[in-house]
Design a protein around this motif. Structure first.
Motif, PDB file in Angstrom:
ATOM      1  N   ILE A  61      -0.433 -12.858   3.025  1.00  0.00           N
ATOM      2  CA  ILE A  61      -0.430 -11.985   1.841  1.00  0.00           C
ATOM      3  C   ILE A  61       0.616 -10.892   1.998  1.00  0.00           C
ATOM      4  N   ALA A  62       0.694 -10.285   3.190  1.00  0.00           N
ATOM      5  CA  ALA A  62       1.674  -9.225   3.425  1.00  0.00           C
ATOM      6  C   ALA A  62       3.095  -9.749   3.243  1.00  0.00           C
ATOM      7  N   ALA A  63       3.372 -10.939   3.782  1.00  0.00           N
ATOM      8  CA  ALA A  63       4.719 -11.510   3.656  1.00  0.00           C
ATOM      9  C   ALA A  63       5.095 -11.725   2.197  1.00  0.00           C
ATOM     10  N   GLU A  64       4.186 -12.302   1.421  1.00  0.00           N
ATOM     11  CA  GLU A  64       4.477 -12.540   0.005  1.00  0.00           C
ATOM     12  C   GLU A  64       4.612 -11.229  -0.762  1.00  0.00           C
ATOM     13  N   TYR A  65       3.795 -10.247  -0.393  1.00  0.00           N
ATOM     14  CA  TYR A  65       3.867  -8.970  -1.105  1.00  0.00           C
ATOM     15  C   TYR A  65       5.221  -8.287  -0.875  1.00  0.00           C
ATOM     16  N   PHE A  66       5.674  -8.216   0.381  1.00  0.00           N
ATOM     17  CA  PHE A  66       6.937  -7.537   0.649  1.00  0.00           C
ATOM     18  C   PHE A  66       8.111  -8.271   0.011  1.00  0.00           C
ATOM     19  N   LEU A  67       8.046  -9.610  -0.057  1.00  0.00           N
ATOM     20  CA  LEU A  67       9.099 -10.353  -0.743  1.00  0.00           C
ATOM     21  C   LEU A  67       9.144  -9.995  -2.225  1.00  0.00           C
ATOM     22  N   LYS A  68       7.972  -9.885  -2.825  1.00  0.00           N
ATOM     23  CA  LYS A  68       7.917  -9.548  -4.246  1.00  0.00           C
ATOM     24  C   LYS A  68       8.276  -8.080  -4.471  1.00  0.00           C
ATOM     25  N   ALA A  69       7.815  -7.205  -3.579  1.00  0.00           N
ATOM     26  CA  ALA A  69       8.106  -5.778  -3.724  1.00  0.00           C
ATOM     27  C   ALA A  69       9.592  -5.483  -3.558  1.00  0.00           C
ATOM     28  N   ALA A  70      10.302  -6.344  -2.824  1.00  0.00           N
ATOM     29  CA  ALA A  70      11.746  -6.150  -2.669  1.00  0.00           C
ATOM     30  C   ALA A  70      12.473  -6.208  -4.010  1.00  0.00           C
ATOM     31  N   ASP A  71      11.912  -6.958  -4.954  1.00  0.00           N
ATOM     32  CA  ASP A  71      12.498  -7.039  -6.292  1.00  0.00           C
ATOM     33  C   ASP A  71      11.997  -5.934  -7.213  1.00  0.00           C
ATOM     34  N   HIS A  72      11.017  -5.167  -6.745  1.00  0.00           N
ATOM     35  CA  HIS A  72      10.448  -4.074  -7.546  1.00  0.00           C
ATOM     36  C   HIS A  72      10.299  -2.838  -6.656  1.00  0.00           C
ATOM     37  N   PRO A  73      11.408  -2.228  -6.229  1.00  0.00           N
ATOM     38  CA  PRO A  73      11.328  -1.089  -5.301  1.00  0.00           C
ATOM     39  C   PRO A  73      10.547   0.086  -5.858  1.00  0.00           C
ATOM     40  N   GLY A  74      10.466   0.189  -7.171  1.00  0.00           N
ATOM     41  CA  GLY A  74       9.718   1.292  -7.764  1.00  0.00           C
ATOM     42  C   GLY A  74       8.235   1.225  -7.489  1.00  0.00           C
ATOM     43  N   TRP A  75       7.732   0.028  -7.142  1.00  0.00           N
ATOM     44  CA  TRP A  75       6.302  -0.123  -6.860  1.00  0.00           C
ATOM     45  C   TRP A  75       5.867   0.782  -5.703  1.00  0.00           C
ATOM     46  N   LEU A  76       6.728   0.900  -4.678  1.00  0.00           N
ATOM     47  CA  LEU A  76       6.331   1.646  -3.482  1.00  0.00           C
ATOM     48  C   LEU A  76       6.088   3.114  -3.769  1.00  0.00           C
ATOM     49  N   TRP A  77       6.758   3.625  -4.793  1.00  0.00           N
ATOM     50  CA  TRP A  77       6.619   5.060  -5.078  1.00  0.00           C
ATOM     51  C   TRP A  77       5.408   5.361  -5.947  1.00  0.00           C
ATOM     52  N   ARG A  78       4.618   4.354  -6.251  1.00  0.00           N
ATOM     53  CA  ARG A  78       3.334   4.596  -6.881  1.00  0.00           C
ATOM     54  C   ARG A  78       2.267   4.947  -5.829  1.00  0.00           C
ATOM     55  N   LEU A  79       2.649   4.774  -4.570  1.00  0.00           N
ATOM     56  CA  LEU A  79       1.731   5.057  -3.474  1.00  0.00           C
ATOM     57  C   LEU A  79       2.052   6.432  -2.885  1.00  0.00           C
ATOM     58  N   ASN A  80       1.024   7.115  -2.372  1.00  0.00           N
ATOM     59  CA  ASN A  80       1.280   8.394  -1.717  1.00  0.00           C
ATOM     60  C   ASN A  80       1.811   8.149  -0.302  1.00  0.00           C
ATOM     61  N   LYS A  81       2.148   9.233   0.398  1.00  0.00           N
ATOM     62  CA  LYS A  81       2.800   9.072   1.696  1.00  0.00           C
ATOM     63  C   LYS A  81       1.906   8.352   2.700  1.00  0.00           C
ATOM     64  N   ASP A  82       0.615   8.689   2.730  1.00  0.00           N
ATOM     65  CA  ASP A  82      -0.294   8.028   3.664  1.00  0.00           C
ATOM     66  C   ASP A  82      -0.363   6.530   3.405  1.00  0.00           C
ATOM     67  N   GLU A  83      -0.338   6.158   2.140  1.00  0.00           N
ATOM     68  CA  GLU A  83      -0.391   4.729   1.786  1.00  0.00           C
ATOM     69  C   GLU A  83       0.901   4.035   2.168  1.00  0.00           C
ATOM     70  N   ARG A  84       2.026   4.731   2.061  1.00  0.00           N
ATOM     71  CA  ARG A  84       3.296   4.127   2.486  1.00  0.00           C
ATOM     72  C   ARG A  84       3.337   3.984   4.002  1.00  0.00           C
ATOM     73  N   VAL A  85       2.702   4.928   4.701  1.00  0.00           N
ATOM     74  CA  VAL A  85       2.586   4.796   6.158  1.00  0.00           C
ATOM     75  C   VAL A  85       1.774   3.549   6.498  1.00  0.00           C
ATOM     76  N   ASP A  86       0.721   3.308   5.728  1.00  0.00           N
ATOM     77  CA  ASP A  86      -0.082   2.106   5.952  1.00  0.00           C
ATOM     78  C   ASP A  86       0.744   0.845   5.739  1.00  0.00           C
ATOM     79  N   LEU A  87       1.609   0.864   4.723  1.00  0.00           N
ATOM     80  CA  LEU A  87       2.491  -0.288   4.499  1.00  0.00           C
ATOM     81  C   LEU A  87       3.412  -0.482   5.701  1.00  0.00           C
ATOM     82  N   SER A  88       3.848   0.616   6.290  1.00  0.00           N
ATOM     83  CA  SER A  88       4.686   0.516   7.482  1.00  0.00           C
ATOM     84  C   SER A  88       3.940  -0.187   8.609  1.00  0.00           C
ATOM     85  N   LEU A  89       2.645   0.080   8.702  1.00  0.00           N
ATOM     86  CA  LEU A  89       1.829  -0.587   9.706  1.00  0.00           C
ATOM     87  C   LEU A  89       1.869  -2.101   9.522  1.00  0.00           C
TER      88      LEU A  89
END
Length: 451
Positions: free
Chosen positions: A63-91
């Protein structure tokens, strides 16, 4: 489709009934810009004796692999998350995707955790700081020379490699714990994906029975399958829907362990009219619509034989294509300029029955001894009967199965070769019938199957 939009689903069918074709068709129906579709058809990363935690980790990776592939085409999606949530994505990048080097990993984390304007400002400063450092060093040298001339007792100012404008690095939090919270991670990546812009997450599991490790052994496949099909934490999860396609033989072995009433459960089956229509569509597709019906390739007056062909394929479109192929070959030998006739149909059906690979539908155990009973041995016993329906006593009398009769009947019933019917024989004995029309045809016509 309606059920799948609200819950998980299991689709069961024989080989050749179109499970993979259906999974692709359903994926097209579910696909959208916001939906995340995760197709899983390769399972080597899961050991044969995997635990539930291994399954959660396996699903999280996909799921993570497919999500990051799709999110690469929608970079604006990541900024809907707060900093802690983006840190979790980094994990998830760190633990579940991996990176070819620490530098590449930090670059990915850096882009996720820091907004574009901040990255631009830092990059601009780091680019210009070289000029700033050079200018300040030059000014310091001039001042030092001037002061030395007036105050000869003072030491010379040595700027050396001093950098007055130090490089700025954006903060990157990559100090993640190694706690074994596998299910939490699965739920978390789905939650983040749904919050960032994904509307629905669908996970499709197909072709599990084709894993070469199982060597087509239905029991081994069932033991592997039951750990997925009976895990209610993933079947009833609210953050994604699982669509599981399974060969019916191993699924029937584990069905009692699966709570099918809590999900959408569908048996994939074909009625005669469905087969007639799909044959017409296939002929139309390959003939550029010169042929639109199964009748178009047969001679006039062959209606009864056409019905027999449809009955012989055991509600299976793949079998129908093979029978038609054999009929075409038989007619070519008789008269290649004529449509398929009754004689060619009989020859085609016989070639199909005798040349069919029965192991495909009725697998042998992977560790079975060479002289152990398999589907061909069971069929030889059934061919000695005088009808499609029988009791254990009749099988013993006509086939001479002796004290092993009960064991044979249980084995044949488990593999789907025979089935128990509601009718009772004289004295209340249980009545069974042969399910496979190929075996019934061979019995009625005195044919042999196998060596």
């Amino acid at each position: 489709m309606e059920g799948l939009r609200n819950t998980s689903a299991i689709v069961v069918g024989e080989r050749g009934t179109g499970k993979t074709a259906l999974s692709l068709d359903v994926s097209k129906e579910l696909a959208s810009e916001e939906a995340l579709l995760v197709r899983i058809e390769e399972f080597s990363a899961l050991g044969r004796d995997f635990a539930a935690e291994d399954l959660y980790h396996f699903l999280t990776q996909r799921i993570a692999a497919e999500y990051f592939l799709k999110a690469a085409d929608h970079p604006g999606w990541l900024w809907r998350l707060n900093k802690d949530e983006r840190v979790d994505l980094s994990l998830f990048l760190h633990r579940f995707l991996g990176a070819s080097s620490t530098r590449q990993l930090r670059e990915k984390i850096y882009k996720i955790q820091n907004k574009p304007l901040k990255r631009w400002a830092i990059n601009t400063y780091n680019f210009t700081r070289v000029v700033l450092n050079y200018g300040l060093k030059a000014a310091t040298k001039v001042a030092s020379d001037a002061l030395t001339k007036h105050f000869s007792s003072l030491p010379t100012i040595d700027s050396g490699d001093t950098e007055y404008f130090q490089r700025i690095e954006a903060e990157v939090d990559d100090s993640f714990t190694v706690e074994q919270r596998k299910y939490y991670y699965l739920e978390r990546i789905c939650t983040l994906a749904l919050k960032s812009g994904i509307s629905k997450i669908y996970v499709t599991i197909d072709k599990l029975d084709e894993d070469p490790r199982f060597e087509n052994d239905a029991e081994d496949i069932g033991e592997f399958l039951v750990k997925i099909a009976s895990d209610n934490k993933i079947l009833t999860a609210g953050f994604f829907h699982l669509l599981l396609f399974s060969w019916s033989t191993p699924f029937n072995l584990i069905k009692s362990n699966v709570r099918t009433q809590k999900i959408t459960f569908q048996t994939l089956d074909w009625e005669i009219d469905d087969l007639r229509r799909v044959a017409g569509k296939r002929l139309a597709s390959y003939s550029e619509r010169k042929l639109t019906s199964i009748k178009d390739i047969f001679q006039d007056g062959c209606d009864a034989e056409i019905e027999q062909v449809l009955q012989m394929c055991n509600r299976n479109p793949r079998d129908l294509w093979h029978i038609l192929d054999q009929c075409l070959k038989a007619q070519y030998k008789i008269d290649s300029k004529q449509k398929i006739g009754a004689e060619a149909i009989r020859g085609g059906i016989e070639a199909f029955v005798q040349g069919f690979n029965y192991y495909e539908y009725y697998p042998r155990k992977s560790n079975a001894r060479r002289n152990s009973m398999d589907v061909y041995a069971y069929i030889k016993h059934l061919l000695k009967l005088d009808g499609e329906r029988f009791t254990k006593d009749k099988l013993n009398t006509l086939a001479g199965t002796g004290s092993s009769t009960s064991n044979y009947v249980v084995a044949m019933e488990n593999m789907g070769l025979i089935r128990r019917i509601s009718e009772k024989a004289q004295g209340g004995a249980v009545v069974y019938e042969i399910r496979d029309p190929k075996v019934c045809y061979a019995m009625r016509h005195g044919m042999t199957i196998g060596d």
